[in-house]
Design an enzyme around this catalytic site. Structure first.
Site, mmCIF file in Angstrom:
data_model
loop_
_atom_site.group_PDB
_atom_site.id
_atom_site.type_symbol
_atom_site.label_atom_id
_atom_site.label_comp_id
_atom_site.label_asym_id
_atom_site.label_seq_id
_atom_site.Cartn_x
_atom_site.Cartn_y
_atom_site.Cartn_z
ATOM 1 N N LYS A 1 -16.643 -6.680 6.844
ATOM 2 C CA LYS A 1 -15.652 -7.601 7.410
ATOM 3 C C LYS A 1 -15.388 -7.228 8.871
ATOM 4 O O LYS A 1 -15.475 -6.068 9.236
ATOM 5 C CB LYS A 1 -14.329 -7.488 6.655
ATOM 6 C CG LYS A 1 -14.436 -7.722 5.169
ATOM 7 C CD LYS A 1 -13.082 -7.431 4.522
ATOM 8 C CE LYS A 1 -13.210 -6.994 3.083
ATOM 9 N NZ LYS A 1 -12.011 -6.379 2.552
ATOM 10 N N SER B 1 -2.995 -7.677 3.068
ATOM 11 C CA SER B 1 -3.272 -7.479 4.496
ATOM 12 C C SER B 1 -3.715 -8.799 5.119
ATOM 13 O O SER B 1 -3.346 -9.119 6.245
ATOM 14 C CB SER B 1 -4.384 -6.443 4.678
ATOM 15 O OG SER B 1 -3.999 -5.207 4.142
ATOM 16 N N HIS C 1 0.848 -1.207 0.000
ATOM 17 C CA HIS C 1 0.000 0.000 0.000
ATOM 18 C C HIS C 1 0.878 1.250 0.000
ATOM 19 O O HIS C 1 0.631 2.193 -0.752
ATOM 20 C CB HIS C 1 -0.871 0.061 1.265
ATOM 21 C CG HIS C 1 -1.929 -0.995 1.364
ATOM 22 N ND1 HIS C 1 -2.085 -1.772 2.483
ATOM 23 C CD2 HIS C 1 -2.900 -1.376 0.501
ATOM 24 C CE1 HIS C 1 -3.110 -2.602 2.308
ATOM 25 N NE2 HIS C 1 -3.618 -2.377 1.113
ATOM 26 N N ARG D 1 -1.947 -6.032 -8.240
ATOM 27 C CA ARG D 1 -0.707 -6.775 -7.986
ATOM 28 C C ARG D 1 -0.497 -7.868 -9.017
ATOM 29 O O ARG D 1 0.607 -8.126 -9.461
ATOM 30 C CB ARG D 1 -0.763 -7.431 -6.599
ATOM 31 C CG ARG D 1 -0.751 -6.453 -5.456
ATOM 32 C CD ARG D 1 -1.242 -7.096 -4.201
ATOM 33 N NE ARG D 1 -2.631 -7.507 -4.330
ATOM 34 C CZ ARG D 1 -3.393 -7.950 -3.350
ATOM 35 N NH1 ARG D 1 -2.894 -8.096 -2.153
ATOM 36 N NH2 ARG D 1 -4.653 -8.274 -3.555
HETATM 37 O O1 PNS Z 1 -9.034 -2.660 0.357
HETATM 38 P P1 PNS Z 1 -10.314 -3.179 -0.213
HETATM 39 O O2 PNS Z 1 -11.094 -3.901 0.864
HETATM 40 O O3 PNS Z 1 -10.114 -4.004 -1.446
HETATM 41 O O4 PNS Z 1 -11.167 -1.879 -0.648
HETATM 42 C C1 PNS Z 1 -12.460 -2.011 -1.206
HETATM 43 C C2 PNS Z 1 -13.165 -0.653 -1.317
HETATM 44 C C3 PNS Z 1 -13.166 0.072 0.014
HETATM 45 C C4 PNS Z 1 -12.439 0.194 -2.334
HETATM 46 C C5 PNS Z 1 -14.620 -0.924 -1.816
HETATM 47 O O5 PNS Z 1 -15.196 -1.907 -1.020
HETATM 48 C C6 PNS Z 1 -15.493 0.315 -1.800
HETATM 49 O O6 PNS Z 1 -15.285 1.231 -2.548
HETATM 50 N N1 PNS Z 1 -16.500 0.323 -0.901
HETATM 51 C C7 PNS Z 1 -17.414 1.444 -0.724
HETATM 52 C C8 PNS Z 1 -18.837 1.079 -1.115
HETATM 53 C C9 PNS Z 1 -19.032 1.230 -2.604
HETATM 54 O O7 PNS Z 1 -18.895 2.283 -3.166
HETATM 55 N N2 PNS Z 1 -19.366 0.084 -3.248
HETATM 56 C C10 PNS Z 1 -19.547 0.012 -4.677
HETATM 57 C C11 PNS Z 1 -18.209 -0.015 -5.379
HETATM 58 S S1 PNS Z 1 -18.278 -0.969 -6.782
#
Ligand code: PNS
Length: 171
Positions: free
Chosen positions: A43, A130, A19, A92
């Site tokens: 989660k 993570s 990150h 990645r």
């Molecule tokens: O680190 P992560 O868990 O892969 O991040 C995922 C994240 C936070 C980018 C994604 O879950 C997100 O944007 N959540 C917010 C809710 C949202 O907008 N959902 C629709 C996106 S397609």
């Protein structure tokens, strides 16, 4: 790109050197980069949002154009509220691509003016996540060099705290 404000969203539970590598790359390309921690994740996180925020702030304090924030609800709404135009995400390996493509296209459907920009972290971190950091650490393995020092310290405190709690519960 230097005039653009980008949002780098994620769970960061916890922040890894992968990150951090992406944050450093993003900060060189964009005028302003906001690292945004998702608040309402389904989660069960190991670290609270405040703990993740503290670790992110400590590790990015030397990067003048990087800010750390939290958000809840739809990412595109947060991006609009921040008056940003770009979402930054890391890829990645090919295995990340399908999930990232789905999210990027859904976000585009919701908000056609927001672009998702993908960057690749250094190949030394291509296997790093993570989830694996937490698993390896909780099972007694070393995560040295994979996470910033402050994260390693906080992992030690957290895992020691949890095992003390478990022990006290058994007594
Ligand atoms: O680190 P992560 O868990 O892969 O991040 C995922 C994240 C936070 C980018 C994604 O879950 C997100 O944007 N959540 C917010 C809710 C949202 O907008 N959902 C629709 C996106 S397609």
């Amino acid at each position: 790109m230097k005039r653009m404000k980008a949002i780098y969203p994620g769970s960061f539970d916890p922040l890894t050197n992968g990150h951090l590598d992406l944050i450093e790359r993003g900060s060189k390309i964009f005028g302003e980069l906001v690292v945004a921690i998702l608040r309402n994740s389904e989660k069960a996180p190991l670290f609270s949002v405040e703990e993740r925020m503290e670790m992110l702030k400590a590790t990015t304090k030397s990067l003048g154009n990087v800010r750390v924030d939290t958000f809840e609800g739809l990412l595109v709404d947060y991006v609009a509220k921040q008056e940003a135009s770009v979402v930054l995400r890391g890829i990645r390996a090919i295995s990340d691509y399908e999930y990232e493509l789905q999210m990027a296209l859904m976000n585009r459907k919701l908000s056609p003016n927001i672009e998702t920009v993908f960057m690749m972290p250094a190949d030394t971190y291509s296997y790093l996540s993570s989830r694996l950091v937490k698993e390896v650490f909780q099972l007694g393995g070393s995560v040295r060099g994979l996470v910033p020092e402050i994260v390693e310290e906080r992992l030690r405190e957290k895992v020691n705290g949890q095992s003390k709690l478990k022990k006290a519960g058994r007594e």
